[in-house]
Design an enzyme around this catalytic site. Structure first.
Site, PDB file in Angstrom:
ATOM      1  N   ARG A   1       7.334  25.425  46.207  1.00 39.20           N
ATOM      2  CA  ARG A   1       8.657  25.162  46.780  1.00 39.20           C
ATOM      3  C   ARG A   1       8.483  24.102  47.868  1.00 39.20           C
ATOM      4  NH1 ARG A   1      12.432  29.419  46.713  1.00 39.20           N
ATOM      5  NH2 ARG A   1      13.899  27.722  46.982  1.00 39.20           N
TER       6      ARG A   1
ATOM      7  N   ARG B   1      11.371  35.240  47.576  1.00 32.16           N
ATOM      8  CA  ARG B   1      12.048  34.065  48.147  1.00 32.16           C
ATOM      9  C   ARG B   1      12.420  34.370  49.586  1.00 32.16           C
ATOM     10  NH1 ARG B   1      15.863  36.654  49.998  1.00 32.16           N
ATOM     11  NH2 ARG B   1      16.916  34.721  50.492  1.00 32.16           N
TER      12      ARG B   1
ATOM     13  N   ASN C   1      19.085  24.346  54.892  1.00 33.75           N
ATOM     14  CA  ASN C   1      19.258  25.744  54.472  1.00 33.75           C
ATOM     15  C   ASN C   1      19.943  25.727  53.114  1.00 33.75           C
ATOM     16  OD1 ASN C   1      18.999  28.598  55.024  1.00 33.75           O
ATOM     17  ND2 ASN C   1      21.197  28.659  55.369  1.00 33.75           N
TER      18      ASN C   1
ATOM     19  N   GLN D   1      22.311  35.131  45.970  1.00 29.31           N
ATOM     20  CA  GLN D   1      21.490  35.898  46.910  1.00 29.31           C
ATOM     21  C   GLN D   1      22.351  36.668  47.921  1.00 29.31           C
ATOM     22  OE1 GLN D   1      21.017  32.671  46.186  1.00 29.31           O
ATOM     23  NE2 GLN D   1      18.853  32.152  46.002  1.00 29.31           N
TER      24      GLN D   1
ATOM     25  N   ASP E   1      15.596  26.968  56.281  1.00 29.71           N
ATOM     26  CA  ASP E   1      14.351  26.744  55.551  1.00 29.71           C
ATOM     27  C   ASP E   1      13.470  25.713  56.244  1.00 29.71           C
ATOM     28  OD1 ASP E   1      16.450  27.699  53.431  1.00 29.71           O
ATOM     29  OD2 ASP E   1      14.462  28.146  52.627  1.00 29.71           O
TER      30      ASP E   1
END
Lengths: 360, 360
Positions: B96, B53, B251, B201, B242
């Protein structure tokens, strides 16, 4: 599973045993379990590990704890009896520093005990006063609900944080009391419950108790609230409180962030709490915020989530300046600070006087 | 445990096998494990379950994936070969929807494959171009770090969210690249890493990789950030991205909340991202935000945290309007939107032209 036709009471007192029974909140929603404790030491443990939690419920538990101490004392010397009960009260006070209701409940019962000359009469008064604290809390929550529901639109989407529900009170709840009263009055309510890290009281407790009542509830992570506000999915925020000073509302960590975000999106932000939560003569800087253990964040469900060498910071509460609070919903109506400080002081003085009159 | 003297690369390509190796990020910090995959289908699974990721790392993985598809194809017919590789690219694109870098990495390799007439030459170009994507990402991160470190005071406390580190890139990181470059240049840095619910994360990855580098890091829940800002404990926020449209930064969910809170406390809020994250011709409303599964919030470490009857809402990303962003730190310097939109467009056009020239 709790039978849904009886009001949910997280803590109850059984003087004939004597024992305190409580819903083990750390086990929800996986397991609905009621445990029984017979000593103040066990009660202290249950409060420290959050099996019993929520500001008003801590007040009730504190009151029951002092009453329990009067029943479990084995001395026949009234002086030693008084010393033992005072020591039990001190022990209970040491469990959680931030929630002011705990001290209120303990002190209510301790005050009547101190007025009695005999052990028997002290026990009778303690048991009766502890039940008063619990019953008053129930009535208070219903009154908060009635005042609060009137500020809600006929159909609304409400964000809440942590658990200010029946599980946090004697019954009905403060923030969730407002929601329950609104639903009872026919308001169409959709609740977004923030999961409330680290201990997930929103996911585990708020979602559980609202689902039991058939109220529409959706769980989100705490970090999603702002995004939902931006998307126009939230009409109003309502949370509970652990202590309200003249300048700030202390509540579960994360409350402040929701208040800022609500303000930025012009969304009303309400606090629902009984008058016993007010500590209006103090200011934010006076208050000790409890820091809880590293493991609450570093482990979950037995799994390690953070490397062992890494620091963790874990304050249990934050302070929201009163300027961000649209209104404080209480059993005596809705107040704003600092404007209504004089009125709050006057009501507090009057009710303390009433407590004193009743006690005499 | 990863040896600390080699740069951390979460995804590597081994055309001689052929295989892609990757650090299994869902197992960190409990276990440092490197797995090997030999098919595009396995890569798709690894991306979907977040074993791989992070926006730039997805770009690298996408590029490697297309290269892997050229090597695993068993046909000798160049037309069928092209169809198979295109199908693999489509499959990778479907994993994704939000991270634009994924599409960038896939398209870079697919473009060179399409230019080739023979299978052998297509394979050579694909492998070489995929390594270019990875190496460029490393250089880009170091350049982002150099530009970014210059905006930090000599001693500073930095808040970050999610993982925009080496694990999210080819190496070094974007937001954490700024921190690494600052530390390398002698800046005294203290990092507060938000744990980043639901998948942690920040706790699992950011804390792990900063601790490996000996950088001072403290984990907090996402909901604590605002309170730390109010206490004056945060000097600056830096996060990754992102996708960056003309009007918003997409994001990890929670980024928007930090941006509002930073703005309310007059704390600089930086986004660190490569130019491949820009999607400057789109606007926020055009972008599909991935909604992930209920179980990411409803279970943790095998334990159920939410009653089964309760709804969950789980968007993976949020959008932060560019008005809340102090600066976007890129490999070409620091930009602000919408002011620098023309310049960003010009640089993008130039680099696309260069890519095209190199490809020919």
């Amino acid at each position: 599973m709790q039978p849904s036709d009886t009001p949910l009471r997280p803590v109850t007192f059984h003087p004939e045993i004597p024992a305190i029974r409580y819903i083990v909140q750390t086990r929800l929603p996986e397991e609905y379990r009621v445990d029984s404790i017979a000593t103040v030491n066990s009660l202290v443990d249950a409060i420290k590990c959050l099996d019993i939690r929520g500001a008003p419920a801590l007040g009730v538990a504190g009151a029951y704890g002092v009453a329990l101490a009067t029943l479990t004392s084995t001395t026949s010397d009234p002086e030693i009896f008084q010393q033992e009960v005072s020591a039990a009260a001190d022990l209970l006070r040491s469990t959680r520093p931030t929630a002011v209701n705990l001290f209120y409940g303990i002190n209510r019962v301790l005050t009547v005990v101190k007025q009695e000359k005999t052990i028997t009469s002290a026990r009778d008064r303690a048991v009766s006063e502890a039940e008063n604290v619990a019953d008053e809390d129930s009535r208070t929550c219903h009154a908060i609900g009635e005042h609060g529901r009137k500020v809600l639109p006929l159909s609304c989407r409400i964000l809440t944080h942590c658990n200010a529900g029946a599980l946090a009170c004697s019954e009905w709840g403060t923030a969730l009391g407002v929601i329950r009263s609104a639903v009872q009055a026919g308001t169409l309510v959709q609740v977004y419950a923030c999961e409330t890290r680290p201990l997930l009281q929103g996911a585990r407790l708020t979602a559980w108790e609202l689902a039991q009542d058939g109220i529409d509830v959706t769980v989100i992570t705490d970090s999603m609230a702002a995004s939902l506000m931006r998307k126009g999915m939230i009409d109003l925020v309502v949370v509970g409180a652990d202590r309200i000073t003249g300048d700030a509302v202390f509540n579960k960590i994360g409350t402040y962030m929701h208040a800022i975000c609500a303000h930025a999106h012009e969304i009303p932000f309400y606090v629902a709490a009984p008058f016993s939560t007010f500590d209006e003569e103090s200011v934010e800087a006076d208050i000790i915020v409890e820091e809880r253990s590293r493991d609450e964040i570093a482990y979950f469900g037995g799994r390690r989530t953070i490397p062992d060498t890494v620091n963790v910071y874990n304050p249990a509460f934050d302070a929201t300046p009163v300027s961000l609070v649209t209104g404080i919903i209480t059993e005596h109506g809705i107040f704003t600070l600092p404007d209504d400080l004089a009125e709050i002081r006057a009501i507090r003085k009057r009710s303390l006087q009433q407590d004193h009159d009743i006690s005499l």
